[in-house]
Scaffold this active site. Structure first.
Site, PDB file in Angstrom:
ATOM      1  N   GLU A 339       0.839  -1.193   0.000  1.00  0.00           N
ATOM      2  CA  GLU A 339       0.000   0.000   0.000  1.00  0.00           C
ATOM      3  C   GLU A 339       0.877   1.249   0.000  1.00  0.00           C
ATOM      4  O   GLU A 339       1.661   1.455   0.938  1.00  0.00           O
ATOM      5  CB  GLU A 339      -0.911   0.033   1.228  1.00  0.00           C
ATOM      6  N   CYS A 340       0.761   2.053  -1.012  1.00  0.00           N
ATOM      7  CA  CYS A 340       1.409   3.359  -1.111  1.00  0.00           C
ATOM      8  C   CYS A 340       2.926   3.240  -1.035  1.00  0.00           C
ATOM      9  O   CYS A 340       3.572   3.033  -2.049  1.00  0.00           O
ATOM     10  CB  CYS A 340       0.846   4.319  -0.054  1.00  0.00           C
ATOM     11  N   ALA A 341       3.526   3.352   0.135  1.00  0.00           N
ATOM     12  CA  ALA A 341       4.976   3.212   0.251  1.00  0.00           C
ATOM     13  C   ALA A 341       5.425   1.865  -0.293  1.00  0.00           C
ATOM     14  O   ALA A 341       6.468   1.752  -0.956  1.00  0.00           O
ATOM     15  CB  ALA A 341       5.405   3.378   1.703  1.00  0.00           C
ATOM     16  N   SER A 439      -0.841  -0.923  -4.649  1.00  0.00           N
ATOM     17  CA  SER A 439      -1.708   0.215  -4.958  1.00  0.00           C
ATOM     18  C   SER A 439      -1.366   1.381  -4.049  1.00  0.00           C
ATOM     19  O   SER A 439      -0.779   1.216  -2.977  1.00  0.00           O
ATOM     20  CB  SER A 439      -3.168  -0.205  -4.737  1.00  0.00           C
TER      21      SER A 439
END
Length: 481
Positions: A339-341, A439
């Site tokens: 997620e993200c990072a 994502s």
């Protein structure tokens, strides 16, 4: 447990000192020998990190959009009883008291959460630019919503005793008591950067000292006895505490699957309920720091949450042993949720620094902030959702991944203004289905507990596929593919 004394710390707008007062209250009450439970309204990872230093427990978030309105009170009660029953709970709000998700009439605002918790509100007001007008502000907030009980006010950044007296005299006609007064002290401010405050984990020694000073300042300037009376005025909650064991079906697979979960300075964004749900579903969660560590032996899955890899890209790139392990693990079919990072970490490069190279994409820092709630669905079975399932998440970043999606993408966004936009990556391994879900979307797994169950089952299936004498990349010596 439904009788937990509680209060919500709010403000007219951002920048009035909510985090300062809320964190200081937690520290001051703990110094009195009380067990304090701290909570934060909204999808915020950074403020709760400072809360944790103040109260000594795991940080907790409350968000009707991400978790579902019906789960807010149960999650609050769960946090207030874990690991020990709390004597008092302090909930820090978000933005202004009545500010919520744009276009949703205050949904997920501080006031919304205060109503769900039936909790009194203490309003923190920065009075550095006003005197008698503060009373008009407080009166407006007290009258705006009759279902929100404004039980007191804390005056922040008061200049002089005359300044304080002028405000107190005007507030006398509002009926809202003054619970505390703090003077101006710029030394108590925490440093900020592109996504807000610098996380406590990145400045541990300085953060601990700052929180201790906050507790001392609040103890000196706030009537803690009056605050406790306010908290104890909250009525019993008509709710049952959330229990992760009730949310998932545990896996019966002998020993638990081992899920390595990224942490440390570069990966400090993770909701505690994620670990609790994974454990309840049959996982052993092992923390790793991608700046220094390698995958523990026997790792069956990898969870890469959020954080600031863009700040630590050089250090992440230097840990070539872990990068190679992740590449090999994905090739071997080990499930990875990012997620993200985590998405950035799986790219080929981040601002020119080599990353894991699992995804055929590159990431760069930009000046553009992407921020907001998203409703998302997937068209294919993934590690976190079934086709057609609607998942609510949150985006918060200043980076860009090019290309922004793979085939198939992780999500299609359904929101007004974002409808039809696809985003993220799903990697499928022949015969093994989805093995990577990456994502920008942050998802609070308490709102979608099936994600934990699906990841654990995928980890168990992957382990079974490798059982016949095969070793996973995590079983190999560090750096030795």
């Amino acid at each position: 447990m439904p009788d937990v004394p509680r209060l919500v710390v709010a403000a007219p707008a951002s920048g009035h000192g909510k985090t300062t007062i809320a964190t200081g209250l937690m520290a001051a009450l703990r110094s009195r020998g009380l067990e304090v439970s701290g909570h934060k309204v909204g999808p915020d990872y950074i403020d709760p990190g400072y809360h944790a230093l103040a109260h000594g427990r795991h940080p907790r978030n409350l968000d009707p959009v991400l978790q579902g309105e019906h789960r807010v009170a149960p999650l609050f009660l769960h946090g207030a009883r874990t690991p020990r029953p709390a004597d008092v709970a302090v909930v820090e709000g978000v933005m202004g008291l009545f500010d919520g998700a744009i276009g949703r009439q205050g949904t997920s605002s501080t006031a919304h959460v205060a109503r769900l918790l039936d909790a009194p509100v203490v309003l923190v007001v920065d009075v550095s630019g006003a005197s008698r007008s503060v009373a008009a502000t407080v009166l407006g907030f007290a009258a705006f919503d009759p279902d929100v009980r404004l039980a007191g006010v804390v005056l922040n950044r008061v200049a002089t005793r005359r300044h304080e007296d002028e405000i107190r005299e005007a507030l006398g006609r509002t009926g809202v008591p003054v619970l505390g007064v703090l003077g101006r002290d710029d030394a108590l401010s925490a440093p900020s950067r592109h996504l807000g405050l610098v996380p406590a984990v990145e400045r541990a020694q300085e953060a601990r000292l700052a929180v201790r000073r906050l507790g001392e300042r609040v103890a000196a300037g706030v009537d803690l006895d009056a605050v406790l009376r306010v908290a104890r005025s909250a009525p019993p909650l008509d709710a049952v505490a959330w229990d992760p064991a009730d949310q998932v079906q545990p896996l019966d697979a002998g020993r638990p699957v081992r899920v390595a979960s990224a942490g440390g300075r570069a990966f400090s964004f993770r909701y505690r309920e994620t670990d609790e749900l994974l454990t309840a579903a049959g996982a052993e969660v092992v923390d790793i720091d991608p700046l220094h560590d390698t995958l523990p032996p026997g790792t069956d899955a990898l969870y890469l949450g959020g954080g600031f890899p863009e700040v630590y890209a050089e250090g992440l790139a230097a840990n070539t042993a872990l990068l190679q392990q992740v590449r090999d693990a994905v090739s071997a079919g080990m499930p990875v949720v990012a997620e993200c990072a985590g998405l950035l970490y799986l790219c080929r490069e981040l601002d020119g620094h080599p990353m894991a190279g699992v995804l055929d994409a590159d990431a760069t820092m930009t000046g553009r902030l992407t921020l907001g709630y998203r409703q998302a669905r997937t068209a294919v079975p993934t590690l976190v959702a079934e086709p057609g399932e609607v998942v609510t998440g949150h985006e918060f970043h200043r980076t860009r991944v090019a290309p922004g999606q793979g085939s198939p993408p992780a999500w299609t966004f359904d929101d007004l203004g974002y409808g039809g936009r696809t985003e993220g990556f799903t990697v499928e391994r022949s015969g093994a289905g989805s093995t990577v879900h990456a994502s920008y979307l942050h998802v609070h797994w308490a709102g979608h507990p099936q994600a934990a169950e699906r990841l654990v089952r995928a980890a168990a299936a992957s382990r079974a596929d490798r059982r016949d004498g095969a070793r996973t990349p995590a079983d190999l010596p560090a750096g030795g593919g």
